[in-house]
Scaffold this motif. Structure first.
Motif, mmCIF file in Angstrom:
data_model
loop_
_atom_site.group_PDB
_atom_site.id
_atom_site.type_symbol
_atom_site.label_atom_id
_atom_site.label_comp_id
_atom_site.label_asym_id
_atom_site.label_seq_id
_atom_site.Cartn_x
_atom_site.Cartn_y
_atom_site.Cartn_z
ATOM 1 N N GLU A 219 0.814 -1.217 0.000
ATOM 2 C CA GLU A 219 0.000 0.000 0.000
ATOM 3 C C GLU A 219 0.847 1.266 0.000
ATOM 4 O OE1 GLU A 219 -3.426 2.218 2.770
ATOM 5 O OE2 GLU A 219 -2.572 0.288 3.367
ATOM 6 N N ASP A 220 1.943 1.267 0.752
ATOM 7 C CA ASP A 220 2.747 2.482 0.879
ATOM 8 C C ASP A 220 4.177 2.084 1.232
ATOM 9 O OD1 ASP A 220 3.952 4.934 1.590
ATOM 10 O OD2 ASP A 220 2.042 5.761 2.269
ATOM 11 N N PHE A 221 5.092 2.194 0.268
ATOM 12 C CA PHE A 221 6.484 1.851 0.530
ATOM 13 C C PHE A 221 7.072 2.709 1.637
ATOM 14 C CE2 PHE A 221 6.012 0.533 -3.980
ATOM 15 C CZ PHE A 221 6.359 -0.801 -3.840
ATOM 16 N N ASN A 222 6.628 3.947 1.742
ATOM 17 C CA ASN A 222 7.183 4.842 2.750
ATOM 18 C C ASN A 222 6.674 4.549 4.154
ATOM 19 O OD1 ASN A 222 9.034 6.331 1.195
ATOM 20 N ND2 ASN A 222 7.375 7.531 0.307
ATOM 21 N N SER A 223 6.002 3.418 4.306
ATOM 22 C CA SER A 223 5.703 2.909 5.648
ATOM 23 C C SER A 223 6.878 2.109 6.206
ATOM 24 C CB SER A 223 4.446 2.041 5.621
ATOM 25 O OG SER A 223 3.306 2.803 5.291
ATOM 26 N N GLY A 224 7.897 1.854 5.355
ATOM 27 C CA GLY A 224 9.119 1.245 5.868
ATOM 28 C C GLY A 224 9.474 -0.106 5.307
ATOM 29 N N PHE A 226 10.120 -2.017 1.945
ATOM 30 C CA PHE A 226 10.327 -1.781 0.518
ATOM 31 C C PHE A 226 10.368 -3.090 -0.250
ATOM 32 C CE2 PHE A 226 10.931 2.541 1.554
ATOM 33 C CZ PHE A 226 10.766 3.243 0.365
ATOM 34 N N THR A 227 9.328 -3.907 -0.088
ATOM 35 C CA THR A 227 9.142 -5.078 -0.929
ATOM 36 C C THR A 227 7.699 -5.084 -1.415
ATOM 37 O OG1 THR A 227 8.492 -6.535 0.920
ATOM 38 C CG2 THR A 227 10.847 -6.399 0.392
ATOM 39 N N GLY A 228 7.483 -5.691 -2.584
ATOM 40 C CA GLY A 228 6.156 -5.768 -3.166
ATOM 41 C C GLY A 228 5.961 -4.761 -4.280
ATOM 42 N N ILE A 229 4.705 -4.603 -4.692
ATOM 43 C CA ILE A 229 4.336 -3.759 -5.825
ATOM 44 C C ILE A 229 3.311 -2.737 -5.371
ATOM 45 C CG2 ILE A 229 3.197 -3.733 -8.092
ATOM 46 C CD1 ILE A 229 4.267 -6.545 -8.565
ATOM 47 N N GLY A 230 3.490 -1.496 -5.794
ATOM 48 C CA GLY A 230 2.540 -0.453 -5.423
ATOM 49 C C GLY A 230 2.699 0.774 -6.294
ATOM 50 N N TYR A 231 1.960 1.801 -5.943
ATOM 51 C CA TYR A 231 2.059 3.068 -6.659
ATOM 52 C C TYR A 231 3.399 3.760 -6.357
ATOM 53 C CZ TYR A 231 -2.445 3.991 -8.928
ATOM 54 O OH TYR A 231 -3.522 3.984 -9.784
ATOM 55 N N MET A 232 3.937 4.409 -7.360
ATOM 56 C CA MET A 232 5.092 5.277 -7.187
ATOM 57 C C MET A 232 4.653 6.534 -6.434
ATOM 58 S SD MET A 232 8.319 5.263 -8.682
ATOM 59 C CE MET A 232 8.255 4.805 -10.413
ATOM 60 N N GLN A 233 5.426 6.932 -5.435
ATOM 61 C CA GLN A 233 5.247 8.242 -4.827
ATOM 62 C C GLN A 233 6.349 9.149 -5.347
ATOM 63 O OE1 GLN A 233 4.794 8.109 -0.553
ATOM 64 N NE2 GLN A 233 3.175 6.579 -0.650
ATOM 65 N N SER A 234 5.972 10.355 -5.753
ATOM 66 C CA SER A 234 6.902 11.240 -6.448
ATOM 67 C C SER A 234 6.846 12.645 -5.871
ATOM 68 C CB SER A 234 6.568 11.288 -7.941
ATOM 69 O OG SER A 234 6.627 9.989 -8.517
ATOM 70 N N THR A 235 7.919 13.396 -6.094
ATOM 71 C CA THR A 235 8.002 14.760 -5.581
ATOM 72 C C THR A 235 7.254 15.704 -6.521
ATOM 73 O OG1 THR A 235 10.180 14.872 -6.651
ATOM 74 C CG2 THR A 235 10.121 14.464 -4.281
ATOM 75 N N ILE A 236 5.926 15.617 -6.441
ATOM 76 C CA ILE A 236 5.027 16.391 -7.290
ATOM 77 C C ILE A 236 3.918 16.968 -6.422
ATOM 78 C CG2 ILE A 236 3.405 16.311 -9.232
ATOM 79 C CD1 ILE A 236 5.018 13.857 -10.245
ATOM 80 N N GLY A 237 3.677 18.263 -6.595
ATOM 81 C CA GLY A 237 2.560 18.915 -5.921
ATOM 82 C C GLY A 237 1.864 19.864 -6.873
ATOM 83 N N GLY A 238 0.554 19.722 -6.995
ATOM 84 C CA GLY A 238 -0.202 20.578 -7.898
ATOM 85 C C GLY A 238 0.189 20.410 -9.348
ATOM 86 N N GLY A 239 0.713 19.236 -9.703
ATOM 87 C CA GLY A 239 1.084 18.963 -11.077
ATOM 88 C C GLY A 239 2.476 19.414 -11.462
ATOM 89 N N GLY A 411 7.828 -1.996 -8.374
ATOM 90 C CA GLY A 411 7.943 -3.122 -7.462
ATOM 91 C C GLY A 411 9.379 -3.336 -7.026
ATOM 92 N N PHE A 412 9.551 -3.756 -5.769
ATOM 93 C CA PHE A 412 10.867 -4.128 -5.245
ATOM 94 C C PHE A 412 10.756 -5.572 -4.746
ATOM 95 C CE2 PHE A 412 10.627 0.467 -4.740
ATOM 96 C CZ PHE A 412 11.874 0.896 -5.197
ATOM 97 N N PHE A 413 11.760 -6.394 -5.060
ATOM 98 C CA PHE A 413 11.624 -7.828 -4.828
ATOM 99 C C PHE A 413 12.877 -8.432 -4.205
ATOM 100 C CE2 PHE A 413 9.580 -6.498 -8.803
ATOM 101 C CZ PHE A 413 8.252 -6.654 -8.441
ATOM 102 N N LYS A 414 12.655 -9.328 -3.252
ATOM 103 C CA LYS A 414 13.735 -10.183 -2.780
ATOM 104 C C LYS A 414 13.988 -11.262 -3.831
ATOM 105 C CE LYS A 414 15.253 -9.874 0.855
ATOM 106 N NZ LYS A 414 16.330 -9.002 1.415
ATOM 107 N N LEU A 415 15.215 -11.728 -3.918
ATOM 108 C CA LEU A 415 15.508 -12.839 -4.812
ATOM 109 C C LEU A 415 14.824 -14.106 -4.301
ATOM 110 C CD1 LEU A 415 19.299 -12.253 -5.480
ATOM 111 C CD2 LEU A 415 17.410 -11.860 -7.065
ATOM 112 N N PRO A 416 14.472 -15.011 -5.200
ATOM 113 C CA PRO A 416 13.824 -16.248 -4.750
ATOM 114 C C PRO A 416 14.747 -17.056 -3.838
ATOM 115 C CG PRO A 416 13.709 -16.011 -7.149
ATOM 116 C CD PRO A 416 14.650 -14.957 -6.645
#
Length: 620
Positions: A219-224, A226-239, A411-416
């Motif tokens: 849901e949110d990589f910035n919760s700590g 950094f594995t899995g797939i989710g939306y990119m969060q970017s340094t954008i405000g008001g377009g 997405g960020f992934f651990k190796l198998p």
């Protein structure tokens, strides 16, 4: 990520919206003759991501005088820097240092462009805007390496919260389930999830929810974690892009105690401690007490043959010149590996062998898939009329495709388990919350490398990267001339781990795009060289022939414990063996983080500002 995506009509693109006249704020100095004084409390070398933070925070105390020196130009009035999607056009232009690597053995001896920001805001002004604060494990490892609990996540979280804030996406849609507001702060850098959803976004996210495991939804990589797939969060405000310059520096550059000098190089630092000059024999044995050089005077120049001007810091000089510029300036000043300095005719002041070593970066590869749809942004890059309409939508309403960078999901992934990449070594990542590889999903043909955009057809690009690389490179002087670029050798894909991890990332991209949701809708098929890479050996060859980099260099002046003879700076970022000199930028990272790097620079700079304020009893 700041590597260039090169549309086939780049010439049209640059001429269509020619740079607005470069506006200069009254407080920004463009000439050495405009310097108001020759002594300041603090001289900050580099007006990039970290330098912008420091200039803001240190000048909060009205009794303190601050000079920030930037080699590039102002960011103000340059529309190219403002439009998020057009970040891909900035490499190779006047706001890029336009570095090039040495021939890379791991890339079949190719030399590749190495993009760094040459403008106020530095690389935060020209990157592709991704905002990752790093896993909890990243920071805890730094604390362990430096012996300083002040770098643990529990300690630096306040600086993360102080540096950025989560804002609504440009289209105003609900973000419930795609970000966690409680894990964000109230700082000046604006951060958001994509404001123009792309057709592939739901397919990427729903595939993660269906597959789970290594490909689980986050849901949110910035919760700590950094594995899995989710939306990119970017340094954008008001377009628009939110950079170190727009968030920290531009709002305060009229403070009377802050001078911002642009278009000016720092050519070297000068030792102002006469007592240290008589004790050069100390160089080969750093355990012998000796008067420390005091490098608190900077020499400035605007051209290679132009006049030199000296400015002194009464308290300290802060090097925030970046992962390439910081070691170059240290070496030009006689701080570095004694043998390397002698080779270019520079007298050693302090023998610090680790200056310019430990360079690490994330190698990246574009994997192309042709799909059965017309609903990608490929035609925007092919058709001048469509491009103009899309840019006009951004100019008039701050809406549409251009409010985001080209990739919305990641997405960020651990190796198998049992991966051959880990044979004989331990996992090089920081811990279970950090991945080894990354995939970025792009809704079009993103040109990273030599393959041009096809004239017809519609595509998806999956960018694969190794985010826990074990390859390490160097930055060394090519000349004693400060205006000559240094030798940059990131040593991409020179370890067994790195090449095998990249092959796994390619396989993961193919696996994900073979999942039912993809095949029921877009039916992606590997395209070009990827289509012929049918074995792991052929994928390794494909990677060596086509990989570039994500432009996440770190580590060329790494932190270590105060008692360690290794490293360049201590845990408070003071240069070892020197007084009056600190380094604050990504060069101090002791290990490369398994994520994009700009958010970590903001955090480091915020902590550095606190350390400096405490040392000098400054008002907050």
């Amino acid at each position: 990520m700041a590597q260039a995506l090169k549309p086939t009509f780049l010439t049209f693109l640059l001429s269509f919206f020619a740079l607005y006249p470069l506006g200069i704020y009254a407080a920004v100095l463009t000439s050495l003759n405009q310097l108001k004084q020759k002594q300041y409390d603090f001289v900050i070398v580099g007006g990039g991501t970290a330098g912008s933070v420091l200039a803001n925070r240190l000048s909060e105390d009205s009794k303190v005088s601050v000079l920030i020196v930037e080699a590039g130009d102002t960011n103000v009035g340059n529309q190219n820097l403002e439009v998020p999607f057009l970040g891909v056009t900035l490499p190779g232009t006047s706001v890029d240092w336009n570095f090039t690597t040495t021939p890379q053995a791991g890339l079949q001896n190719r030399s590749i462009p190495y993009t760094r920001g040459f403008v106020l805001g530095g690389s935060s002004s020209i990157n592709l805007l991704t905002y990752n604060r790093g896993s909890d494990d990243v920071w805890n490892r730094w604390a362990q390496i430096t012996g300083d609990s002040g770098w643990s996540w529990n300690s630096v979280e306040k600086y993360y919260l102080r540096s950025s804030q989560l804002v609504a996406p440009t289209d105003g849609r609900s973000t419930v389930g795609f970000e966690d507001p409680q894990d964000h702060g109230n700082g000046p850098v604006q951060v958001s999830i994509p404001g123009f959803p792309l057709p592939i976004d739901n397919i990427v996210l729903n595939t993660a929810k269906q597959l789970g495991g290594r490909f689980h939804f986050n849901e949110d990589f910035n919760s700590g974690d950094f594995t899995g797939i989710g939306y990119m969060q970017s340094t954008i405000g008001g377009g628009s892009r939110s950079s170190g310059a727009t968030a920290y520096l531009n709002p305060v550059d009229t403070r009377p105690n802050l001078d911002v000098l642009i278009n000016t190089h720092v050519t070297k630092l000068i030792d102002v401690n006469p007592a240290s000059h008589a004790r050069r024999g100390w160089l080969s044995g750093r355990n012998i007490p000796a008067p420390q050089p005091q490098l608190t005077t900077v020499e400035l120049a605007q051209t290679s043959s132009g006049p030199r001007v000296e400015v002194t810091a009464s308290k300290e000089v802060i090097l925030s010149a970046g992962v390439i510029g910081t070691p170059q300036i240290l070496q030009l000043s006689g701080v570095g590996n004694q043998a390397d300095l002698k080779a270019v005719g520079i007298k050693t002041i302090v023998n610090l062998p680790d200056v310019g070593t430990n360079l690490a970066d994330h190698p990246m590869l574009a994997n192309y898939f042709q799909i059965q749809t017309n609903d990608t942004w490929d035609d925007v890059l092919r058709n001048n009329t469509i491009f103009g309409q899309t840019l006009g939508e951004w100019q008039q309403e701050k809406q549409g495709l251009f409010v985001d960078s080209p990739g919305n999901t990641v997405g960020f992934f651990k190796l198998p388990t049992g991966s051959s990449a880990l044979q004989g070594i331990s996992d090089p990542s920081a811990g279970p919350k950090s991945g080894n590889t990354e995939l970025i999903f792009v809704d079009g043909f993103a040109r990273f490398g030599d393959l041009a955009q096809p004239a017809t057809g519609h595509f998806i690009t999956v960018l694969s990267a190794v985010v826990s690389p074990t390859s390490r490179g160097t930055v060394k002087l090519a000349s004693s001339d400060p205006f000559v670029h240094p030798l940059i050798d990131p040593a991409f894909l020179t370890t067994n781990f790195d090449i095998k991890a990249m092959v796994q990332a390619i396989n993961d991209a193919v696996t994900l795009l073979s999942a039912p949701l993809w095949q029921q809708t877009l039916k992606p098929v590997p395209f070009a060289d990827l289509a012929n890479a049918t074995t792991d050996a052929l994928k390794a060859d494909f990677a060596r022939r086509n990989s570039v980099n994500v432009n996440h260099p770190v580590g060329t002046a790494p932190m270590s414990s105060s008692s360690s003879e290794s490293g360049v700076v201590d845990s408070h970022l003071n240069v070892k063996g020197v007084s009056g000199l600190r380094v604050v930028d990504a060069s101090v990272f002791p290990v490369i983080p398994e994520c994009h790097t700009q958010a970590l620079v903001y955090i480091v700079a915020e902590r550095a500002a606190d350390l400096i304020k405490t040392q000098y009893n400054l008002d907050c």
